[in-house]
Design a protein around this motif. Structure first.
Motif, PDB file in Angstrom:
ATOM      1  N   PRO A 193       0.822  -1.211   0.000  1.00 55.24           N
ATOM      2  CA  PRO A 193       0.000   0.000   0.000  1.00 55.24           C
ATOM      3  C   PRO A 193       0.854   1.258   0.000  1.00 55.24           C
ATOM      4  O   PRO A 193       1.993   1.254   0.481  1.00 55.24           O
ATOM      5  CB  PRO A 193      -0.817  -0.127   1.292  1.00 55.24           C
ATOM      6  N   CYS A 215      -6.129  -2.834   5.022  1.00 54.18           N
ATOM      7  CA  CYS A 215      -7.425  -2.182   4.840  1.00 54.18           C
ATOM      8  C   CYS A 215      -7.289  -0.678   5.071  1.00 54.18           C
ATOM      9  O   CYS A 215      -6.712  -0.244   6.071  1.00 54.18           O
ATOM     10  CB  CYS A 215      -8.448  -2.756   5.818  1.00 54.18           C
ATOM     11  N   CYS A 216      -7.820   0.086   4.132  1.00 57.45           N
ATOM     12  CA  CYS A 216      -7.725   1.546   4.194  1.00 57.45           C
ATOM     13  C   CYS A 216      -9.122   2.141   4.354  1.00 57.45           C
ATOM     14  O   CYS A 216     -10.038   1.774   3.605  1.00 57.45           O
ATOM     15  CB  CYS A 216      -7.068   2.083   2.927  1.00 57.45           C
ATOM     16  N   LYS A 219     -10.242   4.206   0.982  1.00 59.02           N
ATOM     17  CA  LYS A 219      -9.981   3.610  -0.329  1.00 59.02           C
ATOM     18  C   LYS A 219     -11.028   4.021  -1.361  1.00 59.02           C
ATOM     19  O   LYS A 219     -10.701   4.315  -2.513  1.00 59.02           O
ATOM     20  CB  LYS A 219      -9.951   2.089  -0.192  1.00 59.02           C
ATOM     21  N   GLU A 220     -12.282   4.063  -0.970  1.00 60.31           N
ATOM     22  CA  GLU A 220     -13.362   4.357  -1.909  1.00 60.31           C
ATOM     23  C   GLU A 220     -13.622   5.848  -2.070  1.00 60.31           C
ATOM     24  O   GLU A 220     -14.567   6.246  -2.746  1.00 60.31           O
ATOM     25  CB  GLU A 220     -14.642   3.644  -1.458  1.00 60.31           C
ATOM     26  N   GLU A 222     -11.495   7.911  -3.497  1.00 56.89           N
ATOM     27  CA  GLU A 222     -10.515   8.410  -4.458  1.00 56.89           C
ATOM     28  C   GLU A 222     -11.061   9.522  -5.338  1.00 56.89           C
ATOM     29  O   GLU A 222     -10.330  10.426  -5.749  1.00 56.89           O
ATOM     30  CB  GLU A 222     -10.013   7.275  -5.343  1.00 56.89           C
ATOM     31  N   CYS A 230      -5.237   6.275  -4.500  1.00 57.69           N
ATOM     32  CA  CYS A 230      -6.176   5.233  -4.071  1.00 57.69           C
ATOM     33  C   CYS A 230      -6.484   4.199  -5.148  1.00 57.69           C
ATOM     34  O   CYS A 230      -6.523   2.999  -4.878  1.00 57.69           O
ATOM     35  CB  CYS A 230      -7.477   5.874  -3.596  1.00 57.69           C
ATOM     36  N   CYS A 233      -3.537   1.787  -5.485  1.00 54.63           N
ATOM     37  CA  CYS A 233      -3.067   1.122  -4.270  1.00 54.63           C
ATOM     38  C   CYS A 233      -3.716  -0.257  -4.110  1.00 54.63           C
ATOM     39  O   CYS A 233      -4.927  -0.406  -4.312  1.00 54.63           O
ATOM     40  CB  CYS A 233      -3.387   2.004  -3.068  1.00 54.63           C
ATOM     41  N   SER A 235      -4.379  -1.840  -1.441  1.00 63.01           N
ATOM     42  CA  SER A 235      -5.138  -2.009  -0.199  1.00 63.01           C
ATOM     43  C   SER A 235      -6.618  -2.189  -0.503  1.00 63.01           C
ATOM     44  O   SER A 235      -7.085  -1.901  -1.605  1.00 63.01           O
ATOM     45  CB  SER A 235      -4.943  -0.789   0.713  1.00 63.01           C
ATOM     46  N   LYS A 236      -7.360  -2.657   0.482  1.00 61.80           N
ATOM     47  CA  LYS A 236      -8.801  -2.867   0.352  1.00 61.80           C
ATOM     48  C   LYS A 236      -9.544  -1.860   1.230  1.00 61.80           C
ATOM     49  O   LYS A 236      -9.010  -1.380   2.226  1.00 61.80           O
ATOM     50  CB  LYS A 236      -9.177  -4.294   0.766  1.00 61.80           C
ATOM     51  N   GLN A 237     -10.782  -1.577   0.860  1.00 57.43           N
ATOM     52  CA  GLN A 237     -11.590  -0.671   1.664  1.00 57.43           C
ATOM     53  C   GLN A 237     -11.862  -1.285   3.031  1.00 57.43           C
ATOM     54  O   GLN A 237     -12.245  -2.447   3.136  1.00 57.43           O
ATOM     55  CB  GLN A 237     -12.916  -0.375   0.963  1.00 57.43           C
TER      56      GLN A 237
END
Length: 238
Positions: A193, A215-216, A219-220, A222, A230, A233, A235-237
């Motif tokens: 990430p 997990c970020c 994330k959603e 962006e 985002c 990256c 990473s996941k939401q």
């Protein structure tokens, strides 16, 4: 001369500097990267480059960045470019970031400051250490998701050349470029990430590791931040 050097890459190792003429017909030093043979104009401090210098540099770098296909090739190119940032460049960027962090709410400063330091200077040190140990050349595999990578390269050029309304080192075109080069290494070479685990965000949220998945919390989001990392990256939401 340049054509000859391109045909004989071994010469570029023994002749790393040649004189070239600048726009005023005066001689400047110009480095020839061993792998590309493309002249690279030298600048004492990259973050203080003029807009014309920055545009030329960023165009050259993004073009070469997009030509990379393997992780080892991409990592080596990124290492060669971040090495061209001087200690003064890094000191000016650190000072600018420190001023920015001090303007944040007190309870947010320590955690965010530590994360930014790791993201920028920790990654910078990590790349150069891996290069010194020969680890970059041994990185296996190709760059993941080539189409997404090309989108990233186009975004970098646009983001770096946005009009900036501050002289803070990290917000100049070449200061932004360093940020994106380091992020490129994390995302497309290491597939990590962009923000370190523990990075705080407003509302008390943090980047977390859950069951081996990063997990970020944003994330959603962006679409709310132009030129954010985002969408690139891994990473996941949260």
């Amino acid at each position: 001369m340049q054509k000859a050097l391109q045909m004989q890459p071994e010469l570029t190792m023994s002749m790393p500097w040649i004189p070239v003429l600048n726009r005023d017909n005066r001689q400047d030093s110009c480095r020839i990267p061993a792998k590309t043979g493309i002249p690279v104009p030298t600048m004492t401090n990259r973050v203080s480059a003029t807009l014309d210098e920055a545009e030329d540099e960023i165009s050259r770098i993004v073009l070469e960045l997009g030509r990379q296909q393997t992780k080892s090739g991409l990592a080596g190119f990124i290492a060669s470019e971040i090495r061209r940032y001087t200690p003064r460049d890094l000191m000016e960027i650190a000072a600018a970031l420190r001023r920015e962090i001090q303007s944040l709410p007190a309870h947010y400063q320590e955690g965010y400051g530590a994360s930014v330091h790791e993201q920028i200077f920790g990654t910078h040190h990590r790349i150069l250490l891996m290069e010194r140990n020969g680890a970059l050349e041994e990185l296996p595999g190709e760059i993941p998701d080539p189409d997404l990578f090309q989108t990233f390269c186009r975004m970098v050029q646009q983001a770096c050349l946005l009009p900036h309304h501050t002289d803070d080192a990290h917000m100049t075109p070449m200061g932004r470029l360093l940020y994106y080069l380091l992020s490129c290494f994390l995302i497309f070479v290491l597939e990590e990430p962009a923000h370190p685990i523990g990075t705080p965000f407003p509302g008390g949220f943090r980047v977390q590791l859950r069951g081996g998945v990063v997990c970020c919390p944003v994330k959603e989001k962006e679409g709310d931040v132009p030129y954010a990392l985002c969408r690139f990256c891994p990473s996941k939401q949260a």
